[in-house]
Design an enzyme around this catalytic site. Structure first.
Site, short mmCIF file in Angstrom:
data_model
loop_
_atom_site.label_atom_id
_atom_site.label_comp_id
_atom_site.label_asym_id
_atom_site.label_seq_id
_atom_site.Cartn_x
_atom_site.Cartn_y
_atom_site.Cartn_z
N GLU A 81 0.85 -1.18 0.07
CA GLU A 81 -0.10 0.14 -0.03
C GLU A 81 0.70 1.31 -0.02
O GLU A 81 0.34 2.35 -0.44
CB GLU A 81 -1.21 -0.11 1.10
N GLU A 112 7.53 -21.95 7.56
CA GLU A 112 8.10 -21.08 8.66
C GLU A 112 9.01 -21.78 9.67
O GLU A 112 9.65 -20.89 10.43
CB GLU A 112 7.00 -20.35 9.56
#
Length: 273
Positions: A81, A112
């Site tokens: 953004e 992960e």
């Protein structure tokens, strides 16, 4: 200090399946109300990290977010953004997630748990001493993130983190840890809820404060935003009208000519003088 995962502690609520929809929503909302207060307690820590990021970015540095699962996705959202909101290059703020881009939509099993891959992912972007890496992990125990920050520290890259547990392994390898203690989740262990909200709030604060410090806002307006749709073009025209005191036709002509709110305002100011 003993490390206790408050994010994994039992919910204050029980027999959730017996609650009405109204009860569920009210109780979730009551828990959510506590999150901004938890963030408020760590504003000084956020300030320290932001100040250091700004210094490095003024010297050509970049900001990286790195995480897994929900935490990684939140970092990617915030990074993605920045270009449309502040008109900065896509490579200035970068979000990385364990398992790569495919993990944005669908979990990649055991990604992960790889302690080496985080640093490898950062190296693909030619990470340097001017850059900052913020590890995001609600639990503070994600190996992918911890491993990356350890390597960053060894290579003189500034490190910070956003976690929701005190004294976590991630905090202990971060130069500027931010620990937002939101307590147990409504659904036990579902850290996409309050912990995720806390991480999103902190990310908003970091990126917005950094961009304002870098001069990407004028007054309170996003004068460098990308004019990528009709709504944003209309907003840009209104900004020019408000800033310069000109009519709709003039503001529209200025924006059509310069394709950027800041440039339109500067150009008109120079012409006026």
């Amino acid at each position: 200090m003993e490390f206790i995962k408050t994010t994994e502690q039992d919910s204050k609520y029980n027999h959730l399946e017996k609650m009405s929809v109204s009860e569920l929503l009210t109780n979730i909302n009551n828990e959510d109300k506590t999150v901004p207060l938890a963030v408020e307690k760590v504003i000084s820590e956020i300030e320290n990290l932001v100040s250091n990021i700004v210094t490095r970015m003024k010297n050509g540095g970049r900001l990286f977010y790195i995480g897994a699962g929900t935490s990684g996705r939140l970092g990617i959202v915030d990074a993605s953004e920045c270009p449309p909101t502040f008109g900065v290059p896509h490579e200035l703020v970068v979000g990385l997630i364990a398992g790569g881009d495919s993990a944005i939509r669908k979990a990649v099993e055991f990604a992960e748990d790889d302690t080496e891959q985080g640093w490898k992912d950062l190296q693909k972007h030619n990470i340097s001493e001017n850059d900052t890496v913020i590890g995001i992990a609600a639990s503070g125990t994600t190996p992918y993130v911890i491993g990356a920050l350890k390597k960053c520290n060894k290579n003189n890259v500034l490190t910070g983190c956003i976690t929701c547990n005190h004294n976590s392994p991630l905090s202990n390898v971060s130069q500027y840890p931010i620990e937002v203690i939101v307590g147990s989740e409504f659904v036990t262990g579902s850290s996409r809820m309050k912990a995720g909200t806390a991480q999103k709030l902190v990310l908003n604060m970091i990126s917005t404060a950094v961009m304002i410090q870098l001069g990407k806002v004028k007054g309170n307006k996003m004068v460098d935003m990308q004019l990528s749709n009709h709504k944003l073009v209309e907003r840009g025209v209104k900004m020019i009208m408000s800033e310069l005191g000109v009519n709709l036709e003039t503001a529209t002509e200025l924006l059509d000519q310069h394709k950027n709110v800041r440039k339109a305002i500067i150009s008109y100011d120079k012409k006026d003088k």
